[in-house]
Scaffold this active site. Structure first.
Site, short mmCIF file in Angstrom:
data_model
loop_
_atom_site.label_atom_id
_atom_site.label_comp_id
_atom_site.label_asym_id
_atom_site.label_seq_id
_atom_site.Cartn_x
_atom_site.Cartn_y
_atom_site.Cartn_z
N TYR A 85 0.79 -1.31 -0.21
CA TYR A 85 0.05 -0.03 -0.11
C TYR A 85 0.90 1.34 -0.06
O TYR A 85 0.34 2.33 -0.25
CB TYR A 85 -0.80 0.10 1.11
CG TYR A 85 -2.11 -0.80 1.12
CD1 TYR A 85 -1.96 -2.15 0.73
CD2 TYR A 85 -3.31 -0.62 1.42
CE1 TYR A 85 -3.00 -3.19 0.38
CE2 TYR A 85 -4.33 -1.32 1.21
CZ TYR A 85 -4.27 -2.66 0.80
OH TYR A 85 -5.27 -3.49 0.55
N LYS B 58 3.34 -14.14 6.08
CA LYS B 58 3.59 -15.06 5.14
C LYS B 58 4.91 -15.24 5.12
O LYS B 58 5.57 -14.98 3.88
CB LYS B 58 2.96 -14.72 3.55
CG LYS B 58 2.89 -15.82 2.74
CD LYS B 58 1.69 -16.88 2.74
CE LYS B 58 2.10 -17.81 1.74
NZ LYS B 58 1.39 -19.02 1.94
N ASP C 126 -2.63 -17.52 5.37
CA ASP C 126 -3.69 -18.14 4.47
C ASP C 126 -4.45 -18.99 5.61
O ASP C 126 -5.65 -19.03 5.59
CB ASP C 126 -3.18 -18.97 3.62
CG ASP C 126 -1.95 -19.34 3.64
OD1 ASP C 126 -1.28 -19.47 4.82
OD2 ASP C 126 -1.25 -20.02 2.64
N ASP D 169 -6.27 -5.75 5.68
CA ASP D 169 -7.46 -5.21 4.96
C ASP D 169 -8.28 -6.40 4.43
O ASP D 169 -9.89 -6.27 4.76
CB ASP D 169 -7.08 -4.53 3.56
CG ASP D 169 -7.86 -3.63 3.14
OD1 ASP D 169 -9.06 -3.52 3.48
OD2 ASP D 169 -7.66 -3.12 2.12
N ASP E 210 -12.17 -7.55 6.76
CA ASP E 210 -13.61 -7.77 5.95
C ASP E 210 -14.15 -9.13 6.23
O ASP E 210 -15.41 -9.37 6.47
CB ASP E 210 -13.30 -7.54 4.53
CG ASP E 210 -13.50 -6.23 4.23
OD1 ASP E 210 -13.18 -5.19 4.87
OD2 ASP E 210 -13.62 -5.99 3.10
#
Ligand code: NAD
Length: 503
Positions: A145, A192, A225, A249, A253
């Site tokens: 970002y 990750k 994941d 992000d 959600d």
């Protein structure tokens, strides 16, 4: 509904706290923004009459006035003065040139921590997991970002993933400080780093360094994941989660939906000097102007704002009145369910119902009770510079990225040409395509694009910048298009660059 009218809706027996006056800059936003902001301000005013609101220009009105970032000068001035903003959702116009208001505000104001509590309100709001109560602490400025992207050839574009030690330190510390201040028991780090050993590896490493300073808080690490999957299947395993920007992000959600509805989720964006509070959802143009939007996401963001300002009583009163309203089955259309809800209400009526319940405690759901604290008492972590940041740095080679295309795209042809250009300072160690080794001894199955990374380690222990410049000159003189270079360094003898797949 005006805020003044709302005061008269508060029950006669309700006595708001006597708190010092303070002014909040308020950006109503676009779409449903003005109606949910109106509802939220009415409730705030009824519970905390010493608050004053200062309307500022953000969103479509600013874009239409020619401000490509969608933020009026009055907004910057108000934030500069009051160090806070309550913001409604913004519609970002389609098409080139327009910048996201949210990203601009977060980056310009250094709002490095994005907090997103995800709580289920079972059985009053249908939820996949009835007892979920998780706070996602998302790093808000770095990662992909940072927005540093380049097209380098016909076929290849890249986005730079930037992770910094100070950035990791302050977000990880913030997560632990938040957990400590709010009586949370566990902080889980998600990265990750099995793949991105340097970038995500740094985030995980900093987490491991800081965790022992909070011995009362349990810790764990999960690969993002499986962590996201577990958030969907077993969210009660989690308490506070801290994670880099992109993962945060997505994860938040997922968590908000699993908890019941993204329409109920509030959020805060916290920096050293400023803070911004906003709902997680967008401007919902499909239902704008109909008085049916749910103001809960913005209202819970406003509750977070009151807590941040040290205004615990109105925060507690509003939150409990809101829980009572949910419990009594007064629901906006988005969460209305036959057999669960009692009456479908509009935005205004919902706000009036919350105001009428100020001072009441929920009967079935657990009441909240925010502790009295000094404003912004959550310690902002100081970013320390540990000794190993001053590591001995040695230049040991260079990766040269070429945009090279022929009919065959034969890496052996490229390798043979570059071997002859390595000169007396370097050797050609390997060539990769999309990170996979194609020379020497590549596999013909590997997809070959027009973008090649050519690794030149120094023949001696170290090399200097002039030698790299001479190498680049030879490469250019031979007609190759070097689109980018990355110097290869060691830090205290440890390599600061990744190995290629197949190296
Ligand atoms: P959205 O969140 O606005 O809407 C998604 C769906 O949820 C729609 O069906 C909408 O009606 C519903 N919904 C959202 N909030 C609701 C509420 N409070 N009450 C009832 N229903 C609600 O997402 P979108 O449609 O993808 O985006 C619309 C616009 O919002 C876009 O311009 C987008 O860029 C912008 N956006 C802004 C923000 C922000 O300002 N923070 C965040 C996300 C999207």
């Amino acid at each position: 509904m005006s805020a003044v009218l709302a005061e008269s809706l508060a029950p006669a027996r309700y006595v708001p706290a006597a708190l010092p006056a303070t002014t909040i800059p308020v950006a109503a936003g676009d779409g449903i923004g003005p109606e949910i902001m109106d509802a939220t301000l009415a409730i705030l005013k009824a519970a905390d009459p010493a608050l004053a609101f200062h309307a500022v220009t953000v969103g479509l009105k600013a874009y239409e006035g020619g401000l490509m970032a969608g933020i009026g000068e009055d907004t910057w001035q108000a934030i500069d003065q009051h160090k806070i903003i309550l913001k409604g959702p913004i519609t970002t116009p389609q098409g080139g040139g327009y910048k996201s208001v949210n990203v601009t505000l977060r980056k310009t104001l250094g709002l490095y921590a994005n907090l997103r509590p995800c709580v289920s309100y079972h059985p009053y709001v249908t939820a996949l997991h009835p007892t979920m109560d998780v706070v996602i602490v998302r790093e808000n400025e770095e990662d992909t970002y940072a927005g540093i992207e380049h097209r380098q050839s016909d076929e290849v574009v890249q986005c730079l993933k930037l992770i910094t030690r100070p950035g990791c330190e302050r977000i990880v510390r913030y997560a632990f400080e938040y957990a400590r201040a709010h009586g949370r028991k566990k902080v889980t780090c998600m990265t990750k780093d099995n793949i991105m050993k340097l970038t995500d590896g740094l985030f995980h490493k900093v987490f491991d360094e800081i965790a022992p300073q909070y011995p009362e808080i349990a810790t764990s690490h999960m690969i993002i994941d499986i962590g996201t999957a577990r958030m969907a299947s077993r969210p009660t395993d989690f308490d506070v989660v801290v994670t880099p920007n992109l993962y945060g992000d997505i994860l938040s959600d997922v968590a908000a939906e699993v908890a019941g509805s993204i329409g109920l989720a509030g959020s805060s964006n916290i920096g050293h000097d400023c803070a911004m509070f906003e709902a997680v959802h967008g401007s919902a143009p499909d239902i704008a102007g109909k008085d049916i939007a749910n103001p809960s996401g913005l209202l819970l963001s406003a509750v977070m704002m009151l807590v941040h300002l040290g205004r615990a009583k109105p925060a507690t009163d509003i939150h409990n009145a809101w829980l009572c309203t949910l419990e009594e089955g007064l629901h906006t259309g988005d969460i209305y369910r036959d057999g669960v809800s009692r009456r479908k209400v509009g935005t205004r009526e919902f706000a009036e119902a919350v105001i009428a319940r100020l001072g009441q405690q929920p009967k079935k759901m657990a009441a909240v009770d925010y502790p009295e604290r000094e404003p912004e008492s959550l310690v902002h972590p100081d970013v320390s510079i540990p000794p190993h940041v001053n590591a001995k740095k040695a230049l040991v080679g260079v990766d040269v990225f070429l945009n090279w295309d022929t009919d065959t795209r034969d890496p052996n042809e490229l390798g043979a040409a570059l071997e002859g250009l390595a000169g007396e300072d370097f050797r050609l160690a390997l060539i990769t395509n999309r990170g996979v080794k194609v020379y020497p001894n590549g596999n013909p199955q590997t997809l070959r694009t027009d973008h090649w990374r050519c690794r030149f380690p120094a023949l001696k222990e170290t090399v200097d910048g002039q030698a790299i410049s001479r190498l680049l000159m030879r490469i250019a003189d031979a007609g190759f298009d070097a689109v980018k270079t990355e110097n290869l360094y060691t830090f205290d003898g440890v390599r600061g660059y990744s190995q290629a797949q197949g190296e």
